[in-house]
Write a protein that holds these residues in place. Structure first.
Motif, PDB file in Angstrom:
ATOM      1  N   MET A  43       0.842  -1.171   0.000  1.00 56.49           N
ATOM      2  CA  MET A  43       0.000   0.000   0.000  1.00 56.49           C
ATOM      3  C   MET A  43       0.894   1.242   0.000  1.00 56.49           C
ATOM      4  SD  MET A  43      -3.002  -1.064   2.660  1.00 56.49           S
ATOM      5  CE  MET A  43      -4.435  -0.361   1.903  1.00 56.49           C
ATOM      6  N   ASP A  44       0.520   2.195  -0.753  1.00 53.39           N
ATOM      7  CA  ASP A  44       1.255   3.449  -0.864  1.00 53.39           C
ATOM      8  C   ASP A  44       0.702   4.458   0.138  1.00 53.39           C
ATOM      9  OD1 ASP A  44       1.095   6.305  -2.472  1.00 53.39           O
ATOM     10  OD2 ASP A  44       3.017   5.265  -2.717  1.00 53.39           O
ATOM     11  N   LEU A  45       1.572   5.009   0.979  1.00 52.00           N
ATOM     12  CA  LEU A  45       1.129   5.925   2.025  1.00 52.00           C
ATOM     13  C   LEU A  45       0.411   7.140   1.457  1.00 52.00           C
ATOM     14  CD1 LEU A  45       0.964   6.809   4.957  1.00 52.00           C
ATOM     15  CD2 LEU A  45       3.257   7.779   4.698  1.00 52.00           C
ATOM     16  N   ARG A  58      -4.512  10.273   0.621  1.00 53.07           N
ATOM     17  CA  ARG A  58      -5.429  10.941  -0.312  1.00 53.07           C
ATOM     18  C   ARG A  58      -6.815  10.297  -0.256  1.00 53.07           C
ATOM     19  NH1 ARG A  58      -1.391  10.717  -2.854  1.00 53.07           N
ATOM     20  NH2 ARG A  58      -0.608  10.916  -4.848  1.00 53.07           N
ATOM     21  N   HIS A  59      -6.835   8.972  -0.183  1.00 57.50           N
ATOM     22  CA  HIS A  59      -8.107   8.246  -0.151  1.00 57.50           C
ATOM     23  C   HIS A  59      -8.940   8.646   1.075  1.00 57.50           C
ATOM     24  CE1 HIS A  59     -10.956   4.967  -0.687  1.00 57.50           C
ATOM     25  NE2 HIS A  59     -10.747   4.639   0.571  1.00 57.50           N
ATOM     26  N   LEU A  89      -3.120  -0.675   7.239  1.00 55.60           N
ATOM     27  CA  LEU A  89      -4.166   0.207   7.771  1.00 55.60           C
ATOM     28  C   LEU A  89      -3.975   0.432   9.269  1.00 55.60           C
ATOM     29  CD1 LEU A  89      -7.333  -1.041   5.873  1.00 55.60           C
ATOM     30  CD2 LEU A  89      -6.327   1.243   5.760  1.00 55.60           C
ATOM     31  N   TRP A  90      -3.653  -0.640   9.975  1.00 52.43           N
ATOM     32  CA  TRP A  90      -3.432  -0.507  11.414  1.00 52.43           C
ATOM     33  C   TRP A  90      -2.245   0.420  11.691  1.00 52.43           C
ATOM     34  CZ3 TRP A  90       0.726  -1.484  14.515  1.00 52.43           C
ATOM     35  CH2 TRP A  90       0.497  -1.347  15.880  1.00 52.43           C
ATOM     36  N   ASP A 101      -1.527  15.414   3.355  1.00 49.32           N
ATOM     37  CA  ASP A 101      -1.201  16.012   4.649  1.00 49.32           C
ATOM     38  C   ASP A 101      -2.449  16.069   5.523  1.00 49.32           C
ATOM     39  OD1 ASP A 101      -0.210  17.379   6.806  1.00 49.32           O
ATOM     40  OD2 ASP A 101       0.307  19.196   5.689  1.00 49.32           O
ATOM     41  N   PRO A 102      -2.654  15.056   6.367  1.00 49.50           N
ATOM     42  CA  PRO A 102      -3.861  15.030   7.197  1.00 49.50           C
ATOM     43  C   PRO A 102      -3.957  16.205   8.170  1.00 49.50           C
ATOM     44  CG  PRO A 102      -2.538  13.054   7.552  1.00 49.50           C
ATOM     45  CD  PRO A 102      -1.829  13.889   6.558  1.00 49.50           C
TER      46      PRO A 102
END
Length: 91
Positions: free
Chosen positions: A1-3, A8-9, A47-48, A15-16
């Motif tokens: 998975m790409d960070l 973005r998803h 995800l975790w 940048d959250p």
């Protein structure tokens, strides 16, 4: 998975910290749901780890109750993160 793709998803941005509270709440809820239904172990762990980095992951024993290998990996991850944080504070 790409960070960046994950950020973005869930946040609409890489940048959250720029997200408003409603976006953050929605992202947390969606991530929690996705974590609960994800069956691929590597995606589940990713995800975790992201939830942990953002401060809302369940403890490894709870998150990976029926998956001892993932629970052990999560505990090692937390140990490493703690050591890095501790070492940074002593510098």
């Amino acid at each position: 998975m790409d960070l960046d793709q994950l950020l973005r998803h869930y946040f609409g941005s890489t940048d959250p910290e720029t997200a408003d509270p409603a976006t953050i709440d929605a992202a947390r809820e969606r991530m929690g749901i996705d974590f609960g239904v994800e069956r691929d172990p590597s995606r589940r762990f990713a995800l975790w780890a992201l939830m942990d980095a953002l401060g809302f992951a369940p403890p490894p024993a709870e998150a990976f109750e029926k998956e001892p290998a993932l629970r052990a990996a999560a505990e090692r991850y937390l140990d490493a993160a703690y050591r890095i944080e501790r070492d940074a504070e002593t510098r």
